[in-house]
Design an enzyme around this catalytic site. Sequence first.
Site, short mmCIF file in Angstrom:
data_model
loop_
_atom_site.label_atom_id
_atom_site.label_comp_id
_atom_site.label_asym_id
_atom_site.label_seq_id
_atom_site.Cartn_x
_atom_site.Cartn_y
_atom_site.Cartn_z
N CYS A 76 -1.89 9.51 2.43
CA CYS A 76 -1.58 8.95 1.10
C CYS A 76 -2.63 9.37 0.10
O CYS A 76 -2.36 9.52 -1.07
CB CYS A 76 -1.50 7.44 1.18
SG CYS A 76 -2.99 6.70 1.83
N GLU A 87 0.89 -1.17 0.00
CA GLU A 87 0.00 0.00 0.00
C GLU A 87 0.92 1.21 0.00
O GLU A 87 1.57 1.49 1.01
CB GLU A 87 -0.89 0.02 1.26
CG GLU A 87 -1.50 -1.31 1.67
CD GLU A 87 -2.36 -1.95 0.61
OE1 GLU A 87 -2.92 -1.20 -0.22
OE2 GLU A 87 -2.47 -3.18 0.58
P1 NAD Z 1 8.15 4.76 4.68
O1 NAD Z 1 8.10 4.08 3.37
O2 NAD Z 1 9.31 5.62 4.96
O3 NAD Z 1 8.09 3.67 5.88
C1 NAD Z 1 7.03 2.78 6.04
C2 NAD Z 1 7.52 1.59 6.84
O4 NAD Z 1 8.43 0.81 6.06
C3 NAD Z 1 8.28 1.97 8.10
O5 NAD Z 1 7.97 1.04 9.11
C4 NAD Z 1 9.73 1.86 7.66
O6 NAD Z 1 10.64 1.62 8.72
C5 NAD Z 1 9.67 0.68 6.73
N1 NAD Z 1 10.71 0.66 5.71
C6 NAD Z 1 11.34 1.71 5.13
N2 NAD Z 1 12.21 1.28 4.20
C7 NAD Z 1 12.14 -0.07 4.20
C8 NAD Z 1 12.79 -1.10 3.46
N3 NAD Z 1 13.72 -0.83 2.54
N4 NAD Z 1 12.46 -2.39 3.71
C9 NAD Z 1 11.52 -2.68 4.62
N5 NAD Z 1 10.88 -1.75 5.38
C10 NAD Z 1 11.19 -0.46 5.15
O7 NAD Z 1 6.76 5.56 4.82
P2 NAD Z 1 6.33 6.61 5.92
O8 NAD Z 1 7.15 7.84 5.74
O9 NAD Z 1 6.25 5.99 7.26
O10 NAD Z 1 4.82 6.90 5.47
C11 NAD Z 1 4.50 7.81 4.47
C12 NAD Z 1 4.28 7.11 3.15
O11 NAD Z 1 3.31 6.08 3.31
C13 NAD Z 1 3.71 8.02 2.09
O12 NAD Z 1 4.33 7.73 0.86
C14 NAD Z 1 2.24 7.66 2.07
O13 NAD Z 1 1.59 7.97 0.87
C15 NAD Z 1 2.28 6.20 2.32
N6 NAD Z 1 1.02 5.69 2.85
C16 NAD Z 1 0.29 4.84 2.06
C17 NAD Z 1 -0.95 4.39 2.51
C18 NAD Z 1 -1.81 3.49 1.68
O14 NAD Z 1 -2.71 2.87 2.23
N7 NAD Z 1 -1.58 3.38 0.38
C19 NAD Z 1 -1.43 4.79 3.77
C20 NAD Z 1 -0.63 5.63 4.54
C21 NAD Z 1 0.60 6.07 4.09
C1 SIN Z 2 -4.16 7.31 4.58
O1 SIN Z 2 -4.18 6.11 4.87
O2 SIN Z 2 -3.09 7.98 4.53
C2 SIN Z 2 -5.45 8.01 4.28
C3 SIN Z 2 -6.64 7.18 4.43
C4 SIN Z 2 -7.76 8.10 4.05
O3 SIN Z 2 -8.10 8.97 4.86
O4 SIN Z 2 -8.22 8.03 2.91
#
Ligand code: NAD
Ligand code: SIN
Length: 499
Positions: free
Chosen positions: A293, A259
Amino acid sequence: MYRASLRRPSVRSQTLTSRGNYLGGELRRPPDFDAELVSLDPHSGEPVGRLQVSLHDVERAVTAASDARRAWRETELATRIAAVQRVAKELEARGEELARRITREVGKPLWEARTEVKAAIAKVGVSVEEGLALVREVTLEDGSSYAPAPHGVLAVLGPFNFPLHLMHGHVVPALLMGNTVVLKPSEVAPFVGELYAEVMHAAGLPAGVFNLVQGGAEVGAALAAHPGVQGVLFTGSYRAGLAIQRATLEQPGKLLALEMGGKNPALVLADAPLDKALHDVAWGAYVTTGQRCSGTALCLVERPLLEAVQAGLTRMLPGIRVGDPFSEVFMGPLATAGARAALETQLAAARSAGVEQVASSEAPSGAAYAPATLHRVEQFDSTQPYLTEELFGPDLTLMPIDDLEHGIEIANALPYGLSASVFTASASRFEWARGHLEYGCINHNAPTPGASSRLPFGGVKQSGNHRPAALWSSLYCSYPVATLRGGTTRPALSPGLDW
Ligand code: NAD
Ligand code: SIN
């Protein structure tokens, strides 16, 4: 006019002391640690607490989850359901503590952190009542059937922006479907993760069914690539999702549910309900300080309404209160000072490339604070990083479109495909847009964020790998086993058999 303040409120308590990782049913500090993780309050920049990070604990957690795997798989579904229902009760009992911890570690306003906790509690009921219905055993008239089976040990990697709800959104269906779990929460909110482990412990899950290891990307990478892990349920950035995909190329049998990020457009057509569109676009762009996101990044407006939308948003921005997340604000700080610095760099690059800032809110100047900003661009350019990369901060780009088709062309040229909104009074124009937008969530007269747990939630292209979460997470937490039943009577011999 509202004046933001950095004054520290009395609600912040002492520095927290970590009890360690949760392995095989107990919280304990790693005997051998490789690094220290410091959680910082983004409002003040001061430490919330320190934790010890151990790569050896990844091994121990996977062993504990593997040891518990068979018994949990053989546990009756009713018993597993009762276990996750106890988790919901414990979340409820510690709800206010969880909300305050979310606010303290990631700077999410307290009102919003409380809604996150409520969503996490409700997740259990939705998973039991609606998620399980998607994966029940089915028997055909000839007796053949298919039934879901658990993968085994699932690693869950959580993001910072919903540090409770999103990791929990993977954990609950994983446990219900009979998997055991090793969770690594976001390194930005490790004490939310630790409190979640206390909740799981209080819910009385059998030892080893749920485990937690703390750390950053290195620990996440070790866990994801571990051969004893049958699946990785990841929520985070495209960059990290891609790294996980690359690191597991030699393990094609490993389930990856990725995700990832978004660059989400709101299309405002000339016949849009203006007040509703203005509210939803601004709410969608700035809620959670732009760190969703599914947050609105681009507002694509049909020319006849462009000046009215710009004037409306320009009037609204000074009314967005930014400040101490424990007080009555709409936006707290960004989750880290690093995120603020990265956002400032991206916006400065955009301005030097000619992007015009048209409005801004006020914001405190220190720590991880950033104001809500509105920029205007006259035309789409797919080589301009500002227009294609996820900024993950409180910024919105306003851009004219000639018509709906032009808006869809721009929306589909973006590298992500998570959430798009169309504001129009016409049901048929919306339906036409729904048939042509390449997005996992397509909303009519509603913001791009604010996803429902009762619907699938996921995207295409750089947003996901076709394994949507929320309601459909039960699907990726199991695989189907198909069974033919042949009876006991020998069939007629096939041609060519002379037995
Ligand atoms: P991130 O990718 O930096 O980290 C997410 C998780 O993955 C953390 O636990 C981190 O330690 C781990 N991680 C990082 N690099 C890794 C690797 N190489 N291998 C394995 N694990 C690793 O994300 P973030 O800054 O915590 O969150 C923000 C991002 O998440 C944004 O891009 C946002 O759009 C996305 N997001 C997506 C959704 C969705 O449902 N699609 C929901 C919320 C946030
Ligand atoms: C998110 O997971 O970052 C957003 C979920 C939502 O509010 O649509």
